[in-house]
Design a protein around this motif. Structure first.
Motif, mmCIF file in Angstrom:
data_model
loop_
_atom_site.group_PDB
_atom_site.id
_atom_site.type_symbol
_atom_site.label_atom_id
_atom_site.label_comp_id
_atom_site.label_asym_id
_atom_site.label_seq_id
_atom_site.Cartn_x
_atom_site.Cartn_y
_atom_site.Cartn_z
ATOM 1 N N SER A 196 0.724 -1.098 0.179
ATOM 2 C CA SER A 196 -0.086 -0.022 0.721
ATOM 3 C C SER A 196 0.423 1.263 0.156
ATOM 4 O O SER A 196 0.434 2.494 -0.739
ATOM 5 N N ILE B 35 2.248 1.637 -3.502
ATOM 6 C CA ILE B 35 1.227 1.852 -3.954
ATOM 7 C C ILE B 35 0.665 3.464 -4.554
ATOM 8 O O ILE B 35 1.060 4.337 -5.121
ATOM 9 N N THR B 36 0.567 3.759 -2.729
ATOM 10 C CA THR B 36 0.289 5.560 -2.144
ATOM 11 C C THR B 36 1.818 6.260 -3.217
ATOM 12 O O THR B 36 1.016 7.389 -3.956
ATOM 13 N N THR C 279 1.407 6.545 -6.566
ATOM 14 C CA THR C 279 0.597 7.362 -6.932
ATOM 15 C C THR C 279 1.080 8.560 -7.469
ATOM 16 O O THR C 279 -0.133 9.764 -7.918
ATOM 17 N N TRP D 97 -6.431 10.154 -9.170
ATOM 18 C CA TRP D 97 -6.399 9.156 -8.383
ATOM 19 C C TRP D 97 -5.528 9.049 -6.809
ATOM 20 O O TRP D 97 -6.257 8.124 -6.037
ATOM 21 N N SER D 98 -4.996 10.054 -6.254
ATOM 22 C CA SER D 98 -4.205 10.246 -5.311
ATOM 23 C C SER D 98 -5.401 10.456 -4.202
ATOM 24 O O SER D 98 -5.381 9.994 -2.886
ATOM 25 N N TRP E 215 -8.913 10.049 -4.722
ATOM 26 C CA TRP E 215 -9.770 8.102 -4.772
ATOM 27 C C TRP E 215 -9.314 7.700 -3.822
ATOM 28 O O TRP E 215 -10.027 7.472 -2.469
ATOM 29 N N ILE E 216 -7.693 7.014 -3.384
ATOM 30 C CA ILE E 216 -7.239 6.426 -2.226
ATOM 31 C C ILE E 216 -7.884 7.422 -1.094
ATOM 32 O O ILE E 216 -8.221 6.463 -0.228
ATOM 33 N N PHE E 217 -7.238 8.510 -0.863
ATOM 34 C CA PHE E 217 -8.239 9.373 0.341
ATOM 35 C C PHE E 217 -9.296 8.862 0.591
ATOM 36 O O PHE E 217 -9.780 8.720 1.721
ATOM 37 N N ASN F 6 -12.092 6.908 -0.771
ATOM 38 C CA ASN F 6 -12.054 5.616 -1.336
ATOM 39 C C ASN F 6 -11.784 4.698 0.102
ATOM 40 O O ASN F 6 -11.747 3.493 0.249
ATOM 41 N N ILE F 7 -10.554 5.137 0.884
ATOM 42 C CA ILE F 7 -9.571 4.013 1.498
ATOM 43 C C ILE F 7 -9.781 4.538 3.107
ATOM 44 O O ILE F 7 -10.395 4.395 4.097
ATOM 45 N N GLN F 8 -8.702 5.381 2.625
ATOM 46 C CA GLN F 8 -8.615 6.091 3.977
ATOM 47 C C GLN F 8 -9.425 6.648 4.725
ATOM 48 O O GLN F 8 -9.840 6.245 5.803
#
Lengths: 205, 261
Positions: free
Chosen positions: A78, A81-82, A85, A95-96, A98-100, A102-104
């Protein structure tokens, strides 16, 4: 760096920043501002060193081959990947974010929700563990403020409870909070002064 | 310099003077007597027990920003870490420090290095003893949990800037059966700590760590200074309340317009 040198630099920097805060002499104020900017830049570098250290700890765990090593693998993958990205798409790129988002964010929100349940359980455990006057006052106050804040199911808002809540929050609540904050502020000033006189040397001097 | 800034400067100078004077007095008299704080009594005992049992002590330093007042409680956490690192240096399982901020992480490693260096056992120093585990409050709490569960920890001391997320850390530590001591400079953090920690440190108690663990005469001196300054502040608050009651505050504001915030 040798201890006396690092101690002297730390004390001198601290005193200059402190004086720059109180004495409106332009030279001092500009040195203070510059040093604070340096501190912010150094804190950012410290973060990078910290992340490298984090990776090192988890590589070590994977090498030990324990059952929990799978979590370390997930963490490192992870992390990679982070970093890729955010470096490629910039930290505010689609995309950065999106990670924040939808995940964090969902993970932190679920931990927050877990906290609400955990605090109720902790309140009950507190009575079993430490049954004294203060624990009872603590729990009764928390309960009154809680039911005075939200409407009760099928009953709605009870004006008397709302009034009790307001009195608790605005009189003993504010008085207690100010008392604690005064103590904390005095402690923070004393800690700062100890660093400035070299009695506390968290920089390992 | 306006009158409020001048008063602030005078206050800081007063604190400087008091700490230096009480440090000299304390050295002469062999220290000061303070009331007992159960959390520190149990922490001292826990260090000895952990060394005997080969268990690990964990210090959670929180995530205070280095360019803010939040950092002060983390500095106290580092003093506690220094005392624990020295006392537990002979243990098979060295202590571990977790932080949620880069500067704290480096300072915790430096604390271990200087403690081990002064004891002549620098070769035993391992940089992974001071760890960054998460950068947001809940990320930090989530990063602390595996250390509690997987690394033979017997005592958990959370001393630094911690808010509501400390409940998750304390709960995990209590479920593991560890001694759980916690203190924070944050008001929401203290409320949560009172309900979830076995030995909570409330208010300024968190800043007494150095003095109670015998760090240096300056720590005892600063605690004595805080006690006196608190009495001075209470007296000033009472005088100002009475002044407002009798209308003297307006007279003072007319005489010193700089006092008007």
């Amino acid at each position: 760096m040798k201890a006396p040198v690092s101690t002297a630099i730390a004390i001198a920097a601290g005193i200059v920043v402190l004086l720059g805060y109180f004495i409106p002499y332009e030279g001092l104020v500009s040195i203070r501002t510059m040093m604070l900017r340096w501190a912010i830049i150094l804190a950012a570098f410290a973060l990078i060193v910290g992340v490298i250290n984090l990776a090192r700890v988890h590589v070590g765990k994977i090498k030990q081959g324990k059952a929990q090593a799978v979590y370390s693998v997930v963490l490192l993958v992870s992390l990679v990947i982070t970093v890729i990205t955010a470096s490629y798409f910039t930290p505010t790129g689609t995309w950065s974010l999106w990670i924040f988002n939808n995940i964090q964010l969902p993970i932190e929100a679920s931990l927050m929700a877990l906290l609400a349940i955990l605090l109720i359980v902790a309140g009950v455990r507190l009575l079993r563990r430490r049954l004294n006057t203060f624990s009872v006052i603590f729990l009764v106050t928390a309960l009154l403020v809680l039911i005075g804040t939200v409407p009760i199911l099928f009953v709605g808002e009870i004006p008397a409870l709302r009034l009790i809540r307001e009195v608790i929050v605005e009189v003993p609540g504010v008085a207690g909070a100010r008392g604690i904050l005064l103590g904390v502020t005095l402690g923070a000033i004393a800690t700062g002064v100890r660093v400035l006189i070299g009695a506390d040397r968290p920089y390992g001097g | 310099m306006n009158i409020l800034t001048l008063l602030g400067f005078a206050f800081v100078i007063l604190v400087f003077g008091m700490i230096i004077t009480f440090t000299a007095l304390g050295r002469k008299q062999g220290g000061f007597a303070f009331r007992e704080i159960p959390a520190f009594v149990r922490l001292r005992r826990a260090v000895g027990l952990a060394v005997e049992a080969g268990a690990r002590l964990q210090v959670n330093l929180g995530w205070g920003n280095p360019v803010s007042t939040e950092f002060a409680s983390g500095l106290v956490g580092l003093t506690v870490l220094d005392r624990i690192a020295r006392a537990a240096s002979v243990s098979d399982n060295p202590p571990v420090a977790t932080s949620g901020e880069g500067a704290h992480s480096i300072l915790s490693q430096d604390t271990f290095r200087s403690a081990y260096g002064s004891l002549g056992i620098e070769s035993q120093y391992d940089p992974t003893m001071g760890r960054l585990v998460g950068l947001t409050p809940f990320g930090y709490a989530a990063g602390v949990l595996p250390v509690i569960f997987d690394e033979q920890v017997s005592t958990n001391a959370a001393i630094g800037h911690l808010t509501e997320e400390v409940a998750l850390i304390n709960d995990a530590s209590m479920r593991k059966g560890n001694l759980t001591i916690a203190g924070s400079d944050s008001l929401p953090g203290q409320a949560v700590i009172y309900a979830t920690a076995e030995e909570p440190l409330i208010g300024e108690e968190v800043f007494a760590g150095g003095a109670y663990l015998g760090a240096s005469p300056a720590h005892e001196a600063s605690l004595r200074s805080q006690d006196i300054l608190r009495l001075i502040l209470i007296a000033l608050l009472l005088i100002s309340a009475l002044g407002k009651l009798f209308g003297i505050d307006q007279l003072l504001l007319d005489l010193f317009p700089g006092l008007n915030p």
